[in-house]
Design a protein around this motif. Structure first.
Motif, PDB file in Angstrom:
ATOM      1  N   LYS A  52       0.836  -1.209   0.000  1.00 11.71           N
ATOM      2  CA  LYS A  52       0.000   0.000   0.000  1.00 11.71           C
ATOM      3  C   LYS A  52       0.867   1.254   0.000  1.00 11.71           C
ATOM      4  N   TYR A  53       1.864   1.338   0.899  1.00 12.27           N
ATOM      5  CA  TYR A  53       2.623   2.584   0.908  1.00 12.27           C
ATOM      6  C   TYR A  53       3.516   2.722  -0.317  1.00 12.27           C
ATOM      7  N   HIS A  54       3.991   1.615  -0.895  1.00 13.35           N
ATOM      8  CA  HIS A  54       4.758   1.735  -2.138  1.00 13.35           C
ATOM      9  C   HIS A  54       3.873   2.200  -3.287  1.00 13.35           C
ATOM     10  N   SER A  55       2.637   1.707  -3.334  1.00 17.07           N
ATOM     11  CA  SER A  55       1.686   2.154  -4.354  1.00 17.07           C
ATOM     12  C   SER A  55       1.389   3.641  -4.195  1.00 17.07           C
ATOM     13  N   MET A  56       1.186   4.078  -2.957  1.00 17.53           N
ATOM     14  CA  MET A  56       0.887   5.488  -2.691  1.00 17.53           C
ATOM     15  C   MET A  56       2.068   6.375  -3.089  1.00 17.53           C
ATOM     16  N   ILE A  57       3.279   5.939  -2.786  1.00 18.19           N
ATOM     17  CA  ILE A  57       4.463   6.712  -3.166  1.00 18.19           C
ATOM     18  C   ILE A  57       4.578   6.776  -4.693  1.00 18.19           C
ATOM     19  N   GLY A  58       4.260   5.677  -5.371  1.00 19.59           N
ATOM     20  CA  GLY A  58       4.262   5.673  -6.836  1.00 19.59           C
ATOM     21  C   GLY A  58       3.256   6.668  -7.398  1.00 19.59           C
ATOM     22  N   ASP A  59       2.062   6.738  -6.786  1.00 19.38           N
ATOM     23  CA  ASP A  59       1.048   7.709  -7.213  1.00 19.38           C
ATOM     24  C   ASP A  59       1.551   9.138  -7.002  1.00 19.38           C
ATOM     25  N   ILE A  60       2.185   9.380  -5.877  1.00 18.65           N
ATOM     26  CA  ILE A  60       2.730  10.718  -5.592  1.00 18.65           C
ATOM     27  C   ILE A  60       3.790  11.074  -6.630  1.00 18.65           C
ATOM     28  N   ALA A  61       4.683  10.133  -6.942  1.00 14.88           N
ATOM     29  CA  ALA A  61       5.755  10.387  -7.910  1.00 14.88           C
ATOM     30  C   ALA A  61       5.199  10.754  -9.284  1.00 14.88           C
ATOM     31  N   GLU A  62       4.067  10.163  -9.660  1.00 10.44           N
ATOM     32  CA  GLU A  62       3.465  10.464 -10.954  1.00 10.44           C
ATOM     33  C   GLU A  62       2.835  11.855 -10.996  1.00 10.44           C
ATOM     34  N   GLN A  63       2.413  12.378  -9.843  1.00 11.91           N
ATOM     35  CA  GLN A  63       1.633  13.615  -9.823  1.00 11.91           C
ATOM     36  C   GLN A  63       2.360  14.832  -9.270  1.00 11.91           C
ATOM     37  N   SER A  69      10.606  19.997 -10.267  1.00  8.09           N
ATOM     38  CA  SER A  69      10.963  18.820 -11.071  1.00  8.09           C
ATOM     39  C   SER A  69      10.183  17.599 -10.631  1.00  8.09           C
ATOM     40  N   LYS A  70      10.066  16.648 -11.542  1.00 12.45           N
ATOM     41  CA  LYS A  70       9.522  15.327 -11.221  1.00 12.45           C
ATOM     42  C   LYS A  70      10.658  14.478 -10.671  1.00 12.45           C
ATOM     43  N   TRP A  71      10.325  13.561  -9.773  1.00  5.46           N
ATOM     44  CA  TRP A  71      11.320  12.684  -9.165  1.00  5.46           C
ATOM     45  C   TRP A  71      10.811  11.253  -9.225  1.00  5.46           C
ATOM     46  N   THR A  72      11.717  10.299  -9.144  1.00  2.00           N
ATOM     47  CA  THR A  72      11.329   8.888  -9.172  1.00  2.00           C
ATOM     48  C   THR A  72      10.618   8.519  -7.876  1.00  2.00           C
ATOM     49  N   ALA A  73       9.949   7.375  -7.890  1.00  2.44           N
ATOM     50  CA  ALA A  73       9.287   6.893  -6.679  1.00  2.44           C
ATOM     51  C   ALA A  73      10.317   6.671  -5.564  1.00  2.44           C
ATOM     52  N   GLU A  74      11.495   6.181  -5.901  1.00  2.00           N
ATOM     53  CA  GLU A  74      12.537   5.971  -4.880  1.00  2.00           C
ATOM     54  C   GLU A  74      12.994   7.297  -4.285  1.00  2.00           C
ATOM     55  N   ASP A  75      13.128   8.341  -5.121  1.00  2.00           N
ATOM     56  CA  ASP A  75      13.482   9.667  -4.608  1.00  2.00           C
ATOM     57  C   ASP A  75      12.386  10.193  -3.680  1.00  2.00           C
ATOM     58  N   TRP A  76      11.126  10.039  -4.110  1.00  2.30           N
ATOM     59  CA  TRP A  76      10.009  10.492  -3.288  1.00  2.30           C
ATOM     60  C   TRP A  76       9.946   9.716  -1.976  1.00  2.30           C
ATOM     61  N   TRP A 129      -0.394  13.892   3.574  1.00  2.00           N
ATOM     62  CA  TRP A 129       0.475  14.646   2.676  1.00  2.00           C
ATOM     63  C   TRP A 129      -0.157  14.737   1.284  1.00  2.00           C
ATOM     64  N   GLY A 130      -0.707  13.630   0.820  1.00  2.00           N
ATOM     65  CA  GLY A 130      -1.359  13.623  -0.484  1.00  2.00           C
ATOM     66  C   GLY A 130      -2.535  14.589  -0.538  1.00  2.00           C
ATOM     67  N   ALA A 131      -3.328  14.621   0.526  1.00  2.00           N
ATOM     68  CA  ALA A 131      -4.468  15.536   0.583  1.00  2.00           C
ATOM     69  C   ALA A 131      -3.993  16.984   0.543  1.00  2.00           C
ATOM     70  N   GLU A 132      -2.969  17.293   1.305  1.00  2.00           N
ATOM     71  CA  GLU A 132      -2.441  18.659   1.353  1.00  2.00           C
ATOM     72  C   GLU A 132      -1.822  19.087   0.027  1.00  2.00           C
ATOM     73  N   ASN A 133      -1.405  18.116  -0.780  1.00  2.00           N
ATOM     74  CA  ASN A 133      -0.713  18.421  -2.028  1.00  2.00           C
ATOM     75  C   ASN A 133      -1.501  18.027  -3.276  1.00  2.00           C
ATOM     76  N   GLY A 134      -2.800  17.759  -3.108  1.00  2.00           N
ATOM     77  CA  GLY A 134      -3.679  17.504  -4.246  1.00  2.00           C
ATOM     78  C   GLY A 134      -3.441  16.205  -4.984  1.00  2.00           C
ATOM     79  N   CYS A 135      -2.911  15.194  -4.321  1.00  2.00           N
ATOM     80  CA  CYS A 135      -2.632  13.912  -4.973  1.00  2.00           C
ATOM     81  C   CYS A 135      -3.813  12.958  -4.853  1.00  2.00           C
ATOM     82  N   TYR A 136      -4.027  12.189  -5.908  1.00  2.00           N
ATOM     83  CA  TYR A 136      -5.013  11.115  -5.929  1.00  2.00           C
ATOM     84  C   TYR A 136      -4.275   9.803  -5.772  1.00  2.00           C
TER      85      TYR A 136
END
Length: 165
Positions: A52-63, A69-76, A129-136
């Protein structure tokens, strides 16, 4: 002798039952002449929590972007773990000179060391964090009646700050 693990539940009555079983095991082993080592630790995170948290981090990295700049999921993951550690009072990451003194290395908090409670707190942190930053976020959900798998997209509502009149 093969190692034996006992999981002690948080429920007091069930914990007493497990502790009795542990006691019987210890008595039997010591009477048979075995020396034992006991180690107690918090319950490990589940594979479901990790996914779940890896999926969420992947979603954040995409958005999301950081420093324009955009960053990889590992960077995020590193960025979010550091913020999580600082916001929750845990020992956070540190930047130290590398062994050749020609660069830097980040050391610190690692999600692989999370217990079950810590993993839950990190997931809650990511939601906030996702809510505060508009992430789905996206999740695979299985219909229990049909077995059909759906992808659900969701976003937590941003918390509103109370303004004193």
């Amino acid at each position: 002798m093969k190692p034996r693990a006992f999981t002690i539940p948080g429920d007091r009555m069930r914990a007493a039952h497990v502790i009795r079983a542990m006691s019987e095991f210890v008595i039997a082993m010591t009477q048979a002449g075995h020396s034992l080592v006991a180690t107690f630790s918090e319950e490990s995170k589940t594979r479901e929590q990790e996914a779940k948290y890896h999926s969420m981090i992947g979603d954040i990295a995409e958005q999301a972007e950081h420093l324009g700049s955009k960053w990889t999921a590992e960077d995020w993951k590193r960025l979010l773990l550091d913020k999580f550690a600082r916001e929750t009072g845990r020992t956070g990451g540190k930047i130290i000179p590398n062994l050749d003194s020609n660069g830097v290395v980040e050391v610190g908090i690692l999600s692989r060391k999370f217990g079950k409670r810590e993993a839950s707190e990190f997931i809650e942190f990511l939601m906030s964090w996702g809510a505060e930053n508009g992430c789905y976020f996206t999740e695979k959900v299985t219909d229990p009646e049909t077995g059909e798998i759906f992808t659900v997209t969701w976003q937590m509502a941003k918390q509103r700050e109370e303004v004193a009149a």
